[in-house]
Each structure stands twice: as structure tokens, then as C-alpha cells.
Design a protein around this motif. Sequence first.
Motif, PDB file in Angstrom:
ATOM      1  N   VAL A  10     -18.481 -22.157  -3.978  1.00  0.00           N
ATOM      2  CA  VAL A  10     -19.724 -22.195  -3.212  1.00  0.00           C
ATOM      3  C   VAL A  10     -19.517 -21.433  -1.911  1.00  0.00           C
ATOM      4  O   VAL A  10     -18.618 -21.781  -1.125  1.00  0.00           O
ATOM      5  CB  VAL A  10     -20.166 -23.641  -2.907  1.00  0.00           C
ATOM      6  CG1 VAL A  10     -21.445 -23.635  -2.073  1.00  0.00           C
ATOM      7  CG2 VAL A  10     -20.365 -24.424  -4.190  1.00  0.00           C
ATOM      8  N   GLU A  11     -20.303 -20.381  -1.687  1.00  0.00           N
ATOM      9  CA  GLU A  11     -20.230 -19.592  -0.459  1.00  0.00           C
ATOM     10  C   GLU A  11     -21.557 -19.706   0.280  1.00  0.00           C
ATOM     11  O   GLU A  11     -22.625 -19.623  -0.331  1.00  0.00           O
ATOM     12  CB  GLU A  11     -19.935 -18.126  -0.782  1.00  0.00           C
ATOM     13  CG  GLU A  11     -18.626 -17.895  -1.507  1.00  0.00           C
ATOM     14  CD  GLU A  11     -18.381 -16.425  -1.769  1.00  0.00           C
ATOM     15  OE1 GLU A  11     -18.609 -15.606  -0.851  1.00  0.00           O
ATOM     16  OE2 GLU A  11     -17.989 -16.083  -2.905  1.00  0.00           O
ATOM     17  N   SER A  12     -21.504 -19.872   1.603  1.00  0.00           N
ATOM     18  CA  SER A  12     -22.710 -20.034   2.416  1.00  0.00           C
ATOM     19  C   SER A  12     -22.916 -18.826   3.317  1.00  0.00           C
ATOM     20  O   SER A  12     -21.943 -18.243   3.822  1.00  0.00           O
ATOM     21  CB  SER A  12     -22.609 -21.302   3.273  1.00  0.00           C
ATOM     22  OG  SER A  12     -22.522 -22.449   2.461  1.00  0.00           O
ATOM     23  N   VAL A  51     -28.279 -18.820  -6.707  1.00  0.00           N
ATOM     24  CA  VAL A  51     -28.548 -18.694  -5.274  1.00  0.00           C
ATOM     25  C   VAL A  51     -29.466 -19.838  -4.868  1.00  0.00           C
ATOM     26  O   VAL A  51     -30.577 -19.973  -5.395  1.00  0.00           O
ATOM     27  CB  VAL A  51     -29.198 -17.339  -4.939  1.00  0.00           C
ATOM     28  CG1 VAL A  51     -29.561 -17.272  -3.461  1.00  0.00           C
ATOM     29  CG2 VAL A  51     -28.255 -16.199  -5.298  1.00  0.00           C
ATOM     30  N   VAL A  52     -28.988 -20.679  -3.970  1.00  0.00           N
ATOM     31  CA  VAL A  52     -29.765 -21.817  -3.466  1.00  0.00           C
ATOM     32  C   VAL A  52     -30.258 -21.469  -2.072  1.00  0.00           C
ATOM     33  O   VAL A  52     -29.460 -21.140  -1.190  1.00  0.00           O
ATOM     34  CB  VAL A  52     -28.925 -23.100  -3.437  1.00  0.00           C
ATOM     35  CG1 VAL A  52     -29.758 -24.264  -2.900  1.00  0.00           C
ATOM     36  CG2 VAL A  52     -28.391 -23.421  -4.831  1.00  0.00           C
ATOM     37  N   LYS A  57     -34.162 -11.386   0.869  1.00  0.00           N
ATOM     38  CA  LYS A  57     -33.783 -10.822  -0.420  1.00  0.00           C
ATOM     39  C   LYS A  57     -32.287 -10.961  -0.662  1.00  0.00           C
ATOM     40  O   LYS A  57     -31.481 -10.915   0.269  1.00  0.00           O
ATOM     41  CB  LYS A  57     -34.156  -9.337  -0.489  1.00  0.00           C
ATOM     42  CG  LYS A  57     -35.643  -9.050  -0.569  1.00  0.00           C
ATOM     43  CD  LYS A  57     -35.888  -7.569  -0.782  1.00  0.00           C
ATOM     44  CE  LYS A  57     -37.368  -7.268  -0.988  1.00  0.00           C
ATOM     45  NZ  LYS A  57     -37.595  -5.832  -1.273  1.00  0.00           N
ATOM     46  N   PHE A  58     -31.918 -11.100  -1.951  1.00  0.00           N
ATOM     47  CA  PHE A  58     -30.556 -10.914  -2.409  1.00  0.00           C
ATOM     48  C   PHE A  58     -30.566  -9.638  -3.233  1.00  0.00           C
ATOM     49  O   PHE A  58     -31.135  -9.605  -4.335  1.00  0.00           O
ATOM     50  CB  PHE A  58     -30.086 -12.089  -3.262  1.00  0.00           C
ATOM     51  CG  PHE A  58     -28.706 -11.901  -3.829  1.00  0.00           C
ATOM     52  CD1 PHE A  58     -27.590 -12.339  -3.136  1.00  0.00           C
ATOM     53  CD2 PHE A  58     -28.522 -11.259  -5.052  1.00  0.00           C
ATOM     54  CE1 PHE A  58     -26.313 -12.143  -3.655  1.00  0.00           C
ATOM     55  CE2 PHE A  58     -27.256 -11.053  -5.575  1.00  0.00           C
ATOM     56  CZ  PHE A  58     -26.152 -11.498  -4.875  1.00  0.00           C
ATOM     57  N   GLY A  59     -29.978  -8.567  -2.701  1.00  0.00           N
ATOM     58  CA  GLY A  59     -30.132  -7.278  -3.363  1.00  0.00           C
ATOM     59  C   GLY A  59     -31.599  -6.908  -3.410  1.00  0.00           C
ATOM     60  O   GLY A  59     -32.263  -6.870  -2.369  1.00  0.00           O
ATOM     61  N   ASP A 100     -33.648 -19.759   5.956  1.00  0.00           N
ATOM     62  CA  ASP A 100     -32.686 -20.011   7.040  1.00  0.00           C
ATOM     63  C   ASP A 100     -31.258 -19.720   6.611  1.00  0.00           C
ATOM     64  O   ASP A 100     -30.452 -19.191   7.369  1.00  0.00           O
ATOM     65  CB  ASP A 100     -32.781 -21.453   7.518  1.00  0.00           C
ATOM     66  CG  ASP A 100     -34.056 -21.733   8.276  1.00  0.00           C
ATOM     67  OD1 ASP A 100     -34.572 -22.851   8.138  1.00  0.00           O
ATOM     68  OD2 ASP A 100     -34.524 -20.840   8.996  1.00  0.00           O
ATOM     69  N   ASN A 101     -30.914 -20.126   5.381  1.00  0.00           N
ATOM     70  CA  ASN A 101     -29.568 -19.887   4.883  1.00  0.00           C
ATOM     71  C   ASN A 101     -29.575 -19.996   3.367  1.00  0.00           C
ATOM     72  O   ASN A 101     -30.516 -20.521   2.780  1.00  0.00           O
ATOM     73  CB  ASN A 101     -28.557 -20.862   5.503  1.00  0.00           C
ATOM     74  CG  ASN A 101     -28.921 -22.308   5.226  1.00  0.00           C
ATOM     75  OD1 ASN A 101     -28.829 -22.781   4.104  1.00  0.00           O
ATOM     76  ND2 ASN A 101     -29.318 -23.029   6.280  1.00  0.00           N
ATOM     77  N   ILE A 102     -28.520 -19.475   2.746  1.00  0.00           N
ATOM     78  CA  ILE A 102     -28.374 -19.585   1.301  1.00  0.00           C
ATOM     79  C   ILE A 102     -26.947 -19.966   0.960  1.00  0.00           C
ATOM     80  O   ILE A 102     -26.026 -19.782   1.758  1.00  0.00           O
ATOM     81  CB  ILE A 102     -28.743 -18.283   0.563  1.00  0.00           C
ATOM     82  CG1 ILE A 102     -27.676 -17.198   0.814  1.00  0.00           C
ATOM     83  CG2 ILE A 102     -30.119 -17.783   0.959  1.00  0.00           C
ATOM     84  CD1 ILE A 102     -27.810 -16.007  -0.107  1.00  0.00           C
ATOM     85  N   THR A 103     -26.776 -20.515  -0.225  1.00  0.00           N
ATOM     86  CA  THR A 103     -25.450 -20.681  -0.810  1.00  0.00           C
ATOM     87  C   THR A 103     -25.426 -19.958  -2.146  1.00  0.00           C
ATOM     88  O   THR A 103     -26.426 -19.927  -2.863  1.00  0.00           O
ATOM     89  CB  THR A 103     -25.069 -22.147  -1.000  1.00  0.00           C
ATOM     90  OG1 THR A 103     -26.013 -22.774  -1.874  1.00  0.00           O
ATOM     91  CG2 THR A 103     -25.035 -22.886   0.316  1.00  0.00           C
ATOM     92  N   ILE A 104     -24.299 -19.348  -2.449  1.00  0.00           N
ATOM     93  CA  ILE A 104     -24.085 -18.693  -3.739  1.00  0.00           C
ATOM     94  C   ILE A 104     -23.059 -19.514  -4.501  1.00  0.00           C
ATOM     95  O   ILE A 104     -21.967 -19.798  -3.994  1.00  0.00           O
ATOM     96  CB  ILE A 104     -23.587 -17.241  -3.548  1.00  0.00           C
ATOM     97  CG1 ILE A 104     -24.668 -16.411  -2.833  1.00  0.00           C
ATOM     98  CG2 ILE A 104     -23.237 -16.616  -4.884  1.00  0.00           C
ATOM     99  CD1 ILE A 104     -24.217 -15.001  -2.525  1.00  0.00           C
ATOM    100  N   GLU A 105     -23.424 -19.923  -5.709  1.00  0.00           N
ATOM    101  CA  GLU A 105     -22.546 -20.766  -6.525  1.00  0.00           C
ATOM    102  C   GLU A 105     -22.212 -20.038  -7.820  1.00  0.00           C
ATOM    103  O   GLU A 105     -23.082 -19.444  -8.457  1.00  0.00           O
ATOM    104  CB  GLU A 105     -23.232 -22.096  -6.824  1.00  0.00           C
ATOM    105  CG  GLU A 105     -23.635 -22.867  -5.566  1.00  0.00           C
ATOM    106  CD  GLU A 105     -24.404 -24.147  -5.884  1.00  0.00           C
ATOM    107  OE1 GLU A 105     -24.493 -24.497  -7.087  1.00  0.00           O
ATOM    108  OE2 GLU A 105     -24.912 -24.788  -4.948  1.00  0.00           O
ATOM    109  N   TYR A 106     -20.948 -20.111  -8.213  1.00  0.00           N
ATOM    110  CA  TYR A 106     -20.527 -19.485  -9.474  1.00  0.00           C
ATOM    111  C   TYR A 106     -19.199 -20.109  -9.917  1.00  0.00           C
ATOM    112  O   TYR A 106     -18.513 -20.784  -9.136  1.00  0.00           O
ATOM    113  CB  TYR A 106     -20.374 -17.970  -9.316  1.00  0.00           C
ATOM    114  CG  TYR A 106     -19.460 -17.524  -8.202  1.00  0.00           C
ATOM    115  CD1 TYR A 106     -18.102 -17.321  -8.415  1.00  0.00           C
ATOM    116  CD2 TYR A 106     -19.957 -17.319  -6.911  1.00  0.00           C
ATOM    117  CE1 TYR A 106     -17.261 -16.918  -7.394  1.00  0.00           C
ATOM    118  CE2 TYR A 106     -19.121 -16.921  -5.876  1.00  0.00           C
ATOM    119  CZ  TYR A 106     -17.779 -16.722  -6.118  1.00  0.00           C
ATOM    120  OH  TYR A 106     -16.935 -16.329  -5.102  1.00  0.00           O
ATOM    121  N   ASP A 107     -18.853 -19.881 -11.179  1.00  0.00           N
ATOM    122  CA  ASP A 107     -17.608 -20.414 -11.743  1.00  0.00           C
ATOM    123  C   ASP A 107     -16.607 -19.284 -11.936  1.00  0.00           C
ATOM    124  O   ASP A 107     -16.958 -18.172 -12.339  1.00  0.00           O
ATOM    125  CB  ASP A 107     -17.867 -21.078 -13.097  1.00  0.00           C
ATOM    126  CG  ASP A 107     -18.744 -22.309 -12.973  1.00  0.00           C
ATOM    127  OD1 ASP A 107     -18.672 -22.975 -11.924  1.00  0.00           O
ATOM    128  OD2 ASP A 107     -19.489 -22.600 -13.934  1.00  0.00           O
TER     129      ASP A 107
END
Length: 497
Positions: free
Chosen positions: A6-8, A27-28, A478-480, A489-496
Motif C-alpha cells: 500500500v503506497e500513499s 487506486v483508493v 488523474k492517475f495517468g 485530497d490523497n490516494i493510496t495504491i494497492e497491489y500484490d
Amino acid sequence: KVTKVVESFSNLLNTWVAPVGVSKIKVVTKHAGNTRFIGSNFIDTFGNMYRWGNNNQGQVGDGTIVGKSSPVAVLGGIKFSPNVTLAFGTNYFLGIGTNGQAYGWGDNDAGILGVGDSVSRSSPVAVVGSVGTFAHIYRNSGSSFGLTENGKLYAWGSNIDYALGDGTDVFKASPVEVATTLRFSRLSMGYHFTGGSNIALTSSGAAYAWGDNNSGQLGVGDLVRRSSPVAVLGGLTFTKVIMQIPSGGSGASCFGLTTSGAMYAWGWNGSGELGLGDVDNRSSPVAVLGGLTFKDFFTDDHYGTSGVFAITEDGTAYSWGDSTGGKLGLGDLIPRSSPVLVLGGLKFKRIEILAYAVVGRTTGDLLYYWGADQDGTLDPFGATSRSSPIAVPGGVECSWVRMIDSNAVLFSGPSGNLYSWGTNTQGQLGVGGNASRSTPTLVIGNSGTVMGDTISSLAIEVTPGDSYTILLSDAMSKFGDTPLGLGVDNITIEYDI
């Protein structure tokens, strides 16, 4: 073994590189509800819009021309999205339904509602024309603009000073396409005071401008009006641009924040609002003095004054320009022509300028006030002016704050309740009756309506090893190339992995 990562991200502009082996992410996003609402209105959990206040042209949208001092439902059964830019003037309103259809009601001078004529409406009528699905609506000086999901820009209403950008100066009562093959991501028109000057950004951050240019506000190196979009000089890449009319000025000022966090300014400079150390106008972008790197900036692009605020990554606030009533927050009434640190050592997320008064939301989600109180209703302690920030009483945490008009404030508490205070001569506070309030008061009929932070998630396919730009702003984030919504305000990127 599979590990969840999880990256913020919370900066205005970010870069993310997809790790090897990662082809899909979640993307949250977190964004404040009704981010771009300005005025007496809100949308409830189910998409119903409620409005109140002055209704002399039917702008409340309830089928009457009788003013309302507490929220009433807009007619038509239309479901509205809080995550798009809406537009309104003193006597009319433009909104977008969840289906992308635009609607207008209220005063229709010069065809500003886009419904094919100049007849006013007291309830919503669909904007005419087969122009696709609108993502955002904007307005300026009797003109309206609709931005489609694919970046096409349409215009209607008054065409003074070539405001519509369609190559003519003839008013239009229904949408016409702005004369360009460019695709835009956002637009700034400095509200209705710029007399027809407009600036827009492409998805890559390039700035284009058109319309009136009497003080060099188009940034094209001269004072000649343009009837269609032309590139702003300098080849700069912006994340945000704002055009505004200065107090006492005869032109307009323009401000831009670059992808590197540098601020540039051009146009009218009568109070030093360009931040260039003097009061000379400019017809092309010049870097604001001080060499500071900013996360965001705020001007009064609604009520025509010339103070500017900018915040650094940690929320430290700087100000410059006109200082009527002490609104720069510097302890005096002296105008500044370059950035100066706002007193108090506070850290801010957002700053709202209400003509000559200022309200700031801190990083701790509390409200502070300073500046001039025009009629003795905004200052919670009865002062007519303050030149440094003071805490707004009540200690209510704030999830977003916006002005209602030049001397009234609306904000949302953490539970979604709405509060307001200030001038209430037309019932604009929504608290019942016309008595003004000097401290925050709960808006009637708004108990727990979802107005605070909204959390949503989106699955996005990515290419391992590729870089993606993340833009977080009060305009479309936007993301890309994938839109994330308004006011993220902010996002988190989640992946395995």
C-alpha cells in the motif's frame, strides 16, 4: 508468498512507477464532498439537490420566485453528482446530472442557461444540443462552458470580447464548440468579473487563453483580444491556473502553478498581486519572487479582490497583493508585492477569500478567520477587521469550507452536518429567517447528510516498469490518463507482489 503493498500520495503532482510483475492496481481516493460548490446548496446521499436563499429569478429551482431561508429540494427528480464542477451566478444555476446531462435554471439573460432561448426558468431545463456527456460546467461574465468527458469544450451565452472562443462575438443560446482541436482538462474564467477572459489547460498542462486582453491577462505578449484559444507564452506546464479581476483594476490577473511547484503570474498588477516586486502589468508569465515551491494557491476568483495566498507542501501559508482590512494576515494593512509569511505559524489545507475577509482550514481541520468584516457579522468577536488569524469559535472540525457570498461562510463538519455563519439578509445561511449569525450555526434540515470525505476505489491496469503521473487537485484529479474525480485530497495504491 504474496505481499500486499500500500503506497500513499498526497502531493499535488506525483510520479509512480509500476513494479515488475504488477499489471493491475487498486487506486483508493479520498475527496471532500461538493468540493466545487460555492453558494447555498448541497447534494444528499441519494443525489438530490437542495438550495436556499435569494430566489428572485427562480434560481433556487423549486418552481417559485419566493426566497427560501432553509433548504428546499430542486424540482425535476434529477440526480446530481457532487463530484463535478457546477456553475452558478447571482441569479441562476447550472448543474450536471449523474447521466452527464447539463441542466440550467434561473435568470437566462443572453442565453446563459443554454436552453435555446433567453427565457428565465424556475426549475431545471436540459441544456440543448447533442454535444456528448459533460464532466464539468463553468461560467463567466454571462457566458457558460461545458467540458465533455473527452475534453471537448462547448460555450454559450454572452460573447462579449470573444468570450466564447468560437471565432465570433455573437451571443449563443445553445452550446457551440470552442474553435480549436485541442482537448482540455480544466478551465478558469475568474468568475464573472473578467469581462470575457478565459484560460484552459490541456491534459498535458499546457495553457491556452482567449477573449479580452486589455491588461495582458492572456499571456501572449501583447494586449490584443483573441477570438479562439492561443498558447500562453513560455512553454510552461501547469497543474492549476486561475484568472481573476483585481479590486479597482481595469483588467485581469492570471496565476499558474507549474508541475515543479513554481508560481507564475501575468496581467494586471495594480496592487502588486503578481508577486513580482512592483506594480507593473505583464503580458507574459513571470516567476513570482522568492523561489518558493508551493503545493497549491488561492485567489478571490469570485468577488474581485486582489489578495493571493499560496501554501507549501507542509501547509505553511504566504500571501501578497492587496491588504484591505488586513486580509493578507500579516499584522497590518500594507499591500505586498512579493510573498510574505502569514502570521500565527498555522498550517493550512485550503484558504477561502471572501471579498475582504479570509477563512482558512488548517491541516488539523479547524477554521481560522481574518480580514475585514463588511457588516459586522463574520467576525466571531465583533471586530470590524483583523490582520492576523483567529480561531473560529465552537471547535467544529471541518471537512470542507466554501463561501456562500462575500460575507457568509458554509462548511461541513465531520459527520456531514452543514454549518454557516455571516450575513443572512436573503436567508442565504439556511438557518431559518433572515437574522445574521456571528458564530457557526447548523443549517436546518441537514442532519447527517453525506457532505464530508468520500472514499472510492478504482481498478486500473498498468504496464510493469512504466511511469504514471498522479495529479491531485480541486479540479479533476488523474492517475495517468484515468480521471479520479474532483477535489481528491490523497490516494493510496494497492497491489500484490
